[in-house]
Write an enzyme that holds these catalytic residues in place. Structure first.
Site, PDB file in Angstrom:
ATOM      1  N   SER A   1      63.562  40.957  45.948  1.00 46.21           N
ATOM      2  CA  SER A   1      64.145  41.868  46.947  1.00 46.21           C
ATOM      3  C   SER A   1      65.058  41.076  47.869  1.00 46.21           C
ATOM      4  CB  SER A   1      63.049  42.518  47.781  1.00 46.21           C
ATOM      5  OG  SER A   1      62.177  43.250  46.967  1.00 46.21           O
TER       6      SER A   1
ATOM      7  N   GLU B   1      65.911  39.654  53.378  1.00 46.56           N
ATOM      8  CA  GLU B   1      64.646  38.941  53.177  1.00 46.56           C
ATOM      9  C   GLU B   1      64.927  37.482  52.788  1.00 46.56           C
ATOM     10  OE1 GLU B   1      61.510  40.887  50.618  1.00 46.56           O
ATOM     11  OE2 GLU B   1      61.344  38.874  49.799  1.00 46.56           O
TER      12      GLU B   1
ATOM     13  N   ARG C   1      56.461  40.057  55.191  1.00 44.03           N
ATOM     14  CA  ARG C   1      57.403  39.057  54.669  1.00 44.03           C
ATOM     15  C   ARG C   1      57.803  38.014  55.715  1.00 44.03           C
ATOM     16  NH1 ARG C   1      56.012  41.518  50.914  1.00 44.03           N
ATOM     17  NH2 ARG C   1      57.200  42.119  49.061  1.00 44.03           N
TER      18      ARG C   1
HETATM   19  N1  EPU Z   1      63.531  53.165  44.794  1.00 36.35           N
HETATM   20  C1  EPU Z   1      64.669  53.869  44.482  1.00 36.35           C
HETATM   21  N2  EPU Z   1      65.716  53.193  43.940  1.00 36.35           N
HETATM   22  C2  EPU Z   1      65.688  51.865  43.709  1.00 36.35           C
HETATM   23  C3  EPU Z   1      64.529  51.141  44.046  1.00 36.35           C
HETATM   24  C4  EPU Z   1      63.446  51.807  44.588  1.00 36.35           C
HETATM   25  O1  EPU Z   1      64.737  55.073  44.656  1.00 36.35           O
HETATM   26  O2  EPU Z   1      66.684  51.340  43.212  1.00 36.35           O
HETATM   27  C5  EPU Z   1      62.357  53.888  45.337  1.00 36.35           C
HETATM   28  C6  EPU Z   1      61.226  53.971  44.324  1.00 36.35           C
HETATM   29  O3  EPU Z   1      61.367  55.054  43.476  1.00 36.35           O
HETATM   30  C7  EPU Z   1      60.018  54.109  45.225  1.00 36.35           C
HETATM   31  C8  EPU Z   1      60.391  53.259  46.425  1.00 36.35           C
HETATM   32  O4  EPU Z   1      61.813  53.158  46.414  1.00 36.35           O
HETATM   33  O5  EPU Z   1      59.869  55.431  45.645  1.00 36.35           O
HETATM   34  C9  EPU Z   1      59.738  51.891  46.423  1.00 36.35           C
HETATM   35  O6  EPU Z   1      60.157  51.164  45.284  1.00 36.35           O
HETATM   36  P1  EPU Z   1      59.237  50.031  44.586  1.00 36.35           P
HETATM   37  O7  EPU Z   1      57.883  50.536  44.334  1.00 36.35           O
HETATM   38  O8  EPU Z   1      60.001  49.479  43.437  1.00 36.35           O
HETATM   39  O9  EPU Z   1      59.052  48.922  45.672  1.00 36.35           O
HETATM   40  P2  EPU Z   1      60.048  48.333  46.768  1.00 36.35           P
HETATM   41  O10 EPU Z   1      59.658  48.857  48.090  1.00 36.35           O
HETATM   42  O11 EPU Z   1      61.443  48.508  46.348  1.00 36.35           O
HETATM   43  C10 EPU Z   1      58.486  46.313  47.369  1.00 36.35           C
HETATM   44  C11 EPU Z   1      58.605  44.842  47.579  1.00 36.35           C
HETATM   45  C12 EPU Z   1      58.600  44.102  46.251  1.00 36.35           C
HETATM   46  C13 EPU Z   1      57.296  44.430  45.538  1.00 36.35           C
HETATM   47  C14 EPU Z   1      57.208  45.954  45.355  1.00 36.35           C
HETATM   48  C15 EPU Z   1      55.901  46.383  44.748  1.00 36.35           C
HETATM   49  C16 EPU Z   1      59.855  44.504  49.627  1.00 36.35           C
HETATM   50  C17 EPU Z   1      61.154  44.124  50.252  1.00 36.35           C
HETATM   51  N3  EPU Z   1      59.835  44.540  48.305  1.00 36.35           N
HETATM   52  O12 EPU Z   1      59.653  46.758  46.695  1.00 36.35           O
HETATM   53  O13 EPU Z   1      58.600  42.713  46.539  1.00 36.35           O
HETATM   54  O14 EPU Z   1      57.241  43.782  44.272  1.00 36.35           O
HETATM   55  O15 EPU Z   1      57.304  46.610  46.642  1.00 36.35           O
HETATM   56  O16 EPU Z   1      54.872  46.238  45.677  1.00 36.35           O
HETATM   57  O17 EPU Z   1      58.882  44.753  50.345  1.00 36.35           O
HETATM   58  C18 EPU Z   1      60.092  40.893  46.936  1.00 36.35           C
HETATM   59  O18 EPU Z   1      59.713  40.903  48.110  1.00 36.35           O
HETATM   60  O19 EPU Z   1      60.923  40.038  46.521  1.00 36.35           O
HETATM   61  C19 EPU Z   1      59.592  41.889  46.008  1.00 36.35           C
HETATM   62  C20 EPU Z   1      60.046  42.002  44.759  1.00 36.35           C
END
Ligand code: EPU
Length: 338
Positions: free
Chosen positions: A238, A334, A164
């Site tokens: 995010s 971010e 990012r």
């Molecule tokens: N999780 C929770 N609670 C929540 C949210 C997530 O327990 O409220 C857990 C999920 O169950 C999972 C883990 O956290 O085990 C990861 O969650 P998720 O797959 O939704 O992805 P993320 O890490 O929260 C990142 C990116 C997103 C991208 C997704 C999918 C960042 C900061 N965010 O989110 O990017 O769409 O992976 O690849 O890296 C963005 O940057 O604006 C964005 C939306």
């Protein structure tokens, strides 16, 4: 060049905040940008460049010039049997660009479907989702140096892409106006469905044979379930980055929180899920007066009806503090705060 004075930025940020700027200028050609940067107005006022405004939080009015990048055009510049090179103007809508590539069977960015923002904003923060980052397909970023007016080209290496981030978000922030991005896409798809949720969604959709369209549809379905549509509820995706910690820190956390989601990184560090950390602190779905934390994804802060983003910033401070107290980890934002 049309200059709007005392303009609202509400339509130009996905949080939907009603910050004002002294001057608003939309750029449709590199000539008009050149004209602007020679002007007295430009020399006497601070400036801020916006693409889709999908990664900004306005906590106050901007006392200067906001420049909206509306350069348009998508062109195939060369191809061979395996790959195709595409030049896309920075003001093009990112998701429309992804759909255009899918229609033409150009593979590589289908996992990045439905990300809000523009083509020019994509390299700035190296957008990523579902196992793909835009740096994987960028060959060059073309930009005008705002001090000299010269057009410069940045190779993939020179962009210093990271998680990012890129040079355009760090040392070159606000110093360059990105005009277009060159991508190398593949004519033979290498589907990336390693991200668990994609496989699961494809199965649910009954997809037997993978296609770019099927992967894109799966991504769109997952995003639609988890993430609020900025056209309905203001947000910037995010709000925080996922933090990386050392093996020692991870071992300590794992002892106290055995279920902690974790993603080992090539550099021996461990990436954690900020959304999970925030949820554990009790923030998920919390609603305050006109703003809050999204109910399906704790990493996303939402604006229901605020005109000014300060309360969202204050909430982010409280979240950082509580994650720090419970886990000893400092979350980093971010979004860019103004
Ligand atoms: N999780 C929770 N609670 C929540 C949210 C997530 O327990 O409220 C857990 C999920 O169950 C999972 C883990 O956290 O085990 C990861 O969650 P998720 O797959 O939704 O992805 P993320 O890490 O929260 C990142 C990116 C997103 C991208 C997704 C999918 C960042 C900061 N965010 O989110 O990017 O769409 O992976 O690849 O890296 C963005 O940057 O604006 C964005 C939306």
């Amino acid at each position: 060049m049309h200059i709007e004075t005392n303009a609202s930025l509400k339509a130009y940020n996905t949080f939907g905040l009603n910050a004002k700027c002294k001057y608003l200028i939309k750029i449709h050609s590199t000539d008009s940008l050149q004209e602007l940067i020679q002007s007295k107005l430009y020399k006497e006022n601070p400036h801020l460049i916006l693409g889709g405004g999908s990664n900004v939080l306005f906590t106050k009015d901007f006392n200067g010039i906001v420049i909206i990048n509306e350069l348009s055009g998508i062109e195939k510049t060369s191809e061979n049997d395996e790959t195709v090179n595409i030049n896309a103007a920075a003001g093009e809508n990112w998701h429309q660009f992804v759909l255009h590539c899918i229609e033409n069977n150009w593979a590589g960015i289908e996992n990045l479907s439905l990300i809000p923002g523009t083509v020019g904003a994509a390299p700035m923060q190296n957008i990523g989702a579902y196992g793909v980052e835009v740096k994987d397909v960028i060959t060059k970023v073309n930009a005008i140096n705002l001090e000299t007016g010269e057009m410069e080209q940045f190779s993939n290496d020179e962009c210093r892409f990271g998680y990012r981030t890129s040079i355009f978000k760090t040392s070159h922030k606000n110093k360059y106006f990105i005009t277009s991005v060159d991508f190398t896409l593949s004519k033979k798809p290498h589907f990336n469905t390693s991200y668990g949720a994609i496989r699961q969604k494809l199965d649910e959709m009954g997809v037997k044979e993978l296609s770019l369209k099927a992967v894109s549809d799966a991504v769109i379905a997952i995003r639609t379930e988890k993430l609020p549509n900025p056209e309905e509820i203001g947000n910037a995706g995010s709000f925080f980055k996922n933090p990386t910690v050392s093996q020692e820190t991870f071992a300590r956390l794992k002892k106290n929180f055995p279920d902690i989601p974790n993603y080992p990184q090539p550099d021996n560090k461990v990436k954690l899920a900020a959304g999970w950390l925030i949820e554990q602190c009790g923030w998920k779905g919390k609603t305050f007066d006109g703003y809050g934390v999204h109910k399906n994804q704790a990493l996303v802060l939402v604006n229901y009806s605020l005109e000014n983003g300060q309360p969202i910033y204050d909430l982010s401070e409280k979240i950082i503090e509580s994650v720090q107290n419970k886990f000893g980890i400092t979350l980093e934002r971010e979004v860019n705060v103004y």
